[in-house]
Design a protein around this motif. Structure first.
Motif, PDB file in Angstrom:
ATOM      1  N   VAL A 122       0.817  -1.225  -0.161  1.00 42.09           N
ATOM      2  CA  VAL A 122       0.080   0.012  -0.340  1.00 42.09           C
ATOM      3  C   VAL A 122       0.744   1.176   0.015  1.00 42.09           C
ATOM      4  CG1 VAL A 122      -1.555   1.381   1.364  1.00 42.09           C
ATOM      5  CG2 VAL A 122      -2.104  -1.062   1.091  1.00 42.09           C
ATOM      6  N   LEU A 123       1.867   1.178   0.805  1.00 42.87           N
ATOM      7  CA  LEU A 123       2.764   2.629   1.087  1.00 42.87           C
ATOM      8  C   LEU A 123       3.559   2.654  -0.308  1.00 42.87           C
ATOM      9  CD1 LEU A 123       4.235   2.410   4.588  1.00 42.87           C
ATOM     10  CD2 LEU A 123       2.198   3.816   3.777  1.00 42.87           C
ATOM     11  N   ARG A 124       3.997   1.471  -0.762  1.00 42.16           N
ATOM     12  CA  ARG A 124       4.944   1.870  -1.889  1.00 42.16           C
ATOM     13  C   ARG A 124       4.136   1.858  -3.377  1.00 42.16           C
ATOM     14  NH1 ARG A 124       9.825   3.612  -3.739  1.00 42.16           N
ATOM     15  NH2 ARG A 124      10.511   2.370  -5.584  1.00 42.16           N
ATOM     16  N   GLU A 125       3.538   0.977  -3.708  1.00 39.83           N
ATOM     17  CA  GLU A 125       2.625   0.861  -5.074  1.00 39.83           C
ATOM     18  C   GLU A 125       1.611   1.830  -4.955  1.00 39.83           C
ATOM     19  OE1 GLU A 125       3.976  -0.818  -7.383  1.00 39.83           O
ATOM     20  OE2 GLU A 125       5.639  -1.614  -6.043  1.00 39.83           O
ATOM     21  N   VAL A 126       0.732   2.095  -3.947  1.00 37.29           N
ATOM     22  CA  VAL A 126      -0.302   3.108  -4.137  1.00 37.29           C
ATOM     23  C   VAL A 126       0.172   4.590  -3.861  1.00 37.29           C
ATOM     24  CG1 VAL A 126      -2.699   3.553  -3.377  1.00 37.29           C
ATOM     25  CG2 VAL A 126      -1.865   1.101  -3.517  1.00 37.29           C
ATOM     26  N   PHE A 127       0.847   4.649  -2.754  1.00 40.93           N
ATOM     27  CA  PHE A 127       1.116   6.058  -2.353  1.00 40.93           C
ATOM     28  C   PHE A 127       2.273   6.377  -2.719  1.00 40.93           C
ATOM     29  CE2 PHE A 127      -2.452   4.588   0.243  1.00 40.93           C
ATOM     30  CZ  PHE A 127      -3.269   5.676   0.025  1.00 40.93           C
ATOM     31  N   GLY A 130       8.972   6.112  -0.402  1.00 41.28           N
ATOM     32  CA  GLY A 130      10.157   5.577  -0.582  1.00 41.28           C
ATOM     33  C   GLY A 130      10.478   4.535   0.481  1.00 41.28           C
ATOM     34  N   PHE A 131      11.591   3.537   0.164  1.00 42.64           N
ATOM     35  CA  PHE A 131      11.662   2.584   1.219  1.00 42.64           C
ATOM     36  C   PHE A 131      12.224   3.080   2.525  1.00 42.64           C
ATOM     37  CE2 PHE A 131      11.477  -0.176  -2.619  1.00 42.64           C
ATOM     38  CZ  PHE A 131      10.451  -1.049  -2.036  1.00 42.64           C
ATOM     39  N   ALA A 132      13.043   4.290   2.227  1.00 36.11           N
ATOM     40  CA  ALA A 132      13.478   5.137   3.668  1.00 36.11           C
ATOM     41  C   ALA A 132      12.346   5.312   4.483  1.00 36.11           C
ATOM     42  CB  ALA A 132      14.359   6.091   3.139  1.00 36.11           C
ATOM     43  N   ALA A 135      10.392   1.667   5.726  1.00 38.39           N
ATOM     44  CA  ALA A 135      11.149   0.889   6.728  1.00 38.39           C
ATOM     45  C   ALA A 135      10.849   1.140   8.107  1.00 38.39           C
ATOM     46  CB  ALA A 135      12.599   0.873   6.660  1.00 38.39           C
ATOM     47  N   PRO A 136      10.959   2.315   8.565  1.00 34.78           N
ATOM     48  CA  PRO A 136      10.474   2.357  10.113  1.00 34.78           C
ATOM     49  C   PRO A 136       8.934   2.480  10.264  1.00 34.78           C
ATOM     50  CG  PRO A 136      11.183   4.546   9.085  1.00 34.78           C
ATOM     51  CD  PRO A 136      11.357   3.465   7.955  1.00 34.78           C
ATOM     52  N   SER A 141      14.148  -3.576   7.864  1.00 32.35           N
ATOM     53  CA  SER A 141      15.258  -2.920   7.261  1.00 32.35           C
ATOM     54  C   SER A 141      14.772  -2.654   5.678  1.00 32.35           C
ATOM     55  CB  SER A 141      16.360  -3.740   7.002  1.00 32.35           C
ATOM     56  OG  SER A 141      16.351  -4.882   6.231  1.00 32.35           O
ATOM     57  N   GLN A 142      15.230  -1.470   5.090  1.00 28.20           N
ATOM     58  CA  GLN A 142      14.850  -1.332   3.550  1.00 28.20           C
ATOM     59  C   GLN A 142      15.061  -2.467   2.870  1.00 28.20           C
ATOM     60  OE1 GLN A 142      16.270   2.600   1.930  1.00 28.20           O
ATOM     61  NE2 GLN A 142      16.921   3.194   4.134  1.00 28.20           N
TER      62      GLN A 142
END
Length: 307
Positions: A122-127, A130-132, A135-136, A141-142
Motif C-alpha cells: 500500500v505504501l509503496r505501490e499505491v502512495f 520510498g523505502f527509507a 522501513a521505520p 530494514s529497507q
C-alpha cells in the motif's frame, strides 16, 4: 502551522492508507484518531509530519489487522470490505492507482497478503513512499521491505482484477444494467452479464443471503429480475452510486434507510461480478440502516400477493 492543522491536512491521506490496509471504514477511522492522540502527545515535533503520521497509522493498522485476521477466518459466509462511497485522498498523478487499489476485488486480493506485505504494498505501490520511509513504518530494514514489496507485487499481479480501460464505458454499461434491473428486463439484464458472472453477498450471518453463490448469466438475470419487482412495490429504491471507486448502487427502503450496497466489476463490455454488502454492521457509515430481513419478508409477501 499548528499540529492540529497539520493533522487535519493529512487526515485524508492517513484514512486512505488505513482503509486499504484494513478494509474497514470504522477501523480506519479509529486508527486515524489514535494516530492523532500519539502525535499530540509526542514531546518533540517530527521533521516531517507526513512521514511520522503515515508511519504511526501504518503501525496501528498492522496491529489491528493481525487481530482482525482471526475474526475474518471465523466470519459467517463471504467477507467483503466495508463499502467506501468516496476516497477522501485525491492525487491527480496517482488517480488510477488510487481508484484501482480501493476496488472490492483489489481489497479482497490484498487479504491474501501478510499484514507486513499488505502495508508495504500500500505504501509503496499505491502512495509512492520510498523505502527509507517505509522501513521505520513497518519495523523492518529497507532490504527486507524491498523483498516484501517484491513478494506482494508478485501475488497482486498474479490475481489482479482487470477492469475496462475506459471507465466512462464502464459507467455507461453499469447505467444500462441498472436501468434493465429497475425495469425487471430479463433479456436486457442477460445480455449485459458475462457468461460466468457471479452474484455474491456478504451478510455476516446478520441479514438474508441475497444471491450468495449465484453463477451464470441466466441464473443471475432470473434472480435479479425476480427481486426487483417486489422490492420496488414496497417502496424500495435503487440509487446508482460509485462504491469503492467502481460503478455500484445503494438500495434503500421506503424510509430511505440503507438495505445493502452493490459494486459491479466491469470488463470486456460485460458485468463480471456483482458484490452486495448486507451486513448491517458494515453499512452504518453509509446512512441509517434498514432491517434487511423485514424488507425481504415484506417483499416476499408482495410477490405472493401479485401472484
Amino acid at each position: 502551522m499548528t499540529r492540529a492543522e497539520e493533522f487535519q491536512e493529512l487526515r485524508p491521506l492517513l484514512f486512505s492508507i488505513a482503509y486499504r490496509i484494513l478494509g474497514s471504514v470504522g477501523e480506519a477511522e479509529d486508527a486515524v484518531q489514535e494516530s492523532w492522540l500519539r502525535y499530540a502527545a509526542s514531546p518533540t515535533a517530527p521533521v516531517s509530519a507526513k512521514s511520522y503520521l503515515s508511519a504511526v497509522v501504518t503501525r496501528i493498522s498492522i496491529d489491528v489487522l493481525r487481530s482482525a485476521r482471526v475474526r475474518r477466518e471465523e466470519y459467517a459466509g463471504p467477507w467483503f470490505p466495508e463499502p467506501l462511497l468516496a476516497d477522501p485522498y485525491q492525487d491527480p498523478e496517482r488517480s488510477a492507482e488510487l481508484a484501482d487499489s480501493v476496488s472490492m476485488a483489489a481489497l479482497l486480493l490484498l487479504e491474501r497478503l501478510s499484514p507486513l506485505e499488505r502495508a508495504v504494498f500500500v505504501l509503496r505501490e499505491v502512495f509512492g513512499f520510498g523505502f527509507a520511509e517505509i522501513a521505520p513504518a513497518v519495523g523492518r530494514s529497507q532490504a527486507a521491505c524491498r523483498q516484501l514489496a517484491v513478494r506482494a507485487r508478485r501475488h497482486m499481479d498474479a490475481g489482479r482484477p482487470r477492469f475496462d480501460a475506459d471507465r466512462r464505458d464502464g459507467e455507461r454499461l453499469a447505467g444500462r444494467f441498472l436501468d434493465a434491473f429497475r425495469n425487471g428486463n430479463l433479456d436486457g439484464l442477460r445480455e449485459l452479464l458475462a457468461a460466468d458472472v457471479r452474484l455474491v453477498a456478504d451478510s455476516g450471518g446478520k441479514a438474508p443471503r441475497w444471491g450468495e453463490g449465484v453463477v451464470g448469466a441466466a441464473n443471475v438475470a432470473r434472480t435479479l429480475a425476480a427481486l426487483v419487482g417486489p422490492f420496488t412495490r414496497i417502496g424500495g429504491t435503487v440509487q446508482a452510486h460509485r462504491v469503492n471507486g467502481q460503478p455500484g448502487a445503494i438500495f434503500r427502503d421506503r424510509d430511505g434507510r440503507v438495505v445493502n450496497t452493490w459494486t459491479l466489476d466491469v470488463a470486456g463490455g460485460r458485468i463480471q461480478t456483482i458484490r452486495t454488502v448486507l451486513n448491517p454492521d458494515k453499512l452504518g457509515h453509509v446512512g441509517p440502516v434498514a432491517d434487511a430481513r423485514a424488507v425481504l419478508r415484506e417483499a416476499a409477501l408482495a410477490r405472493r400477493a401479485a401472484g
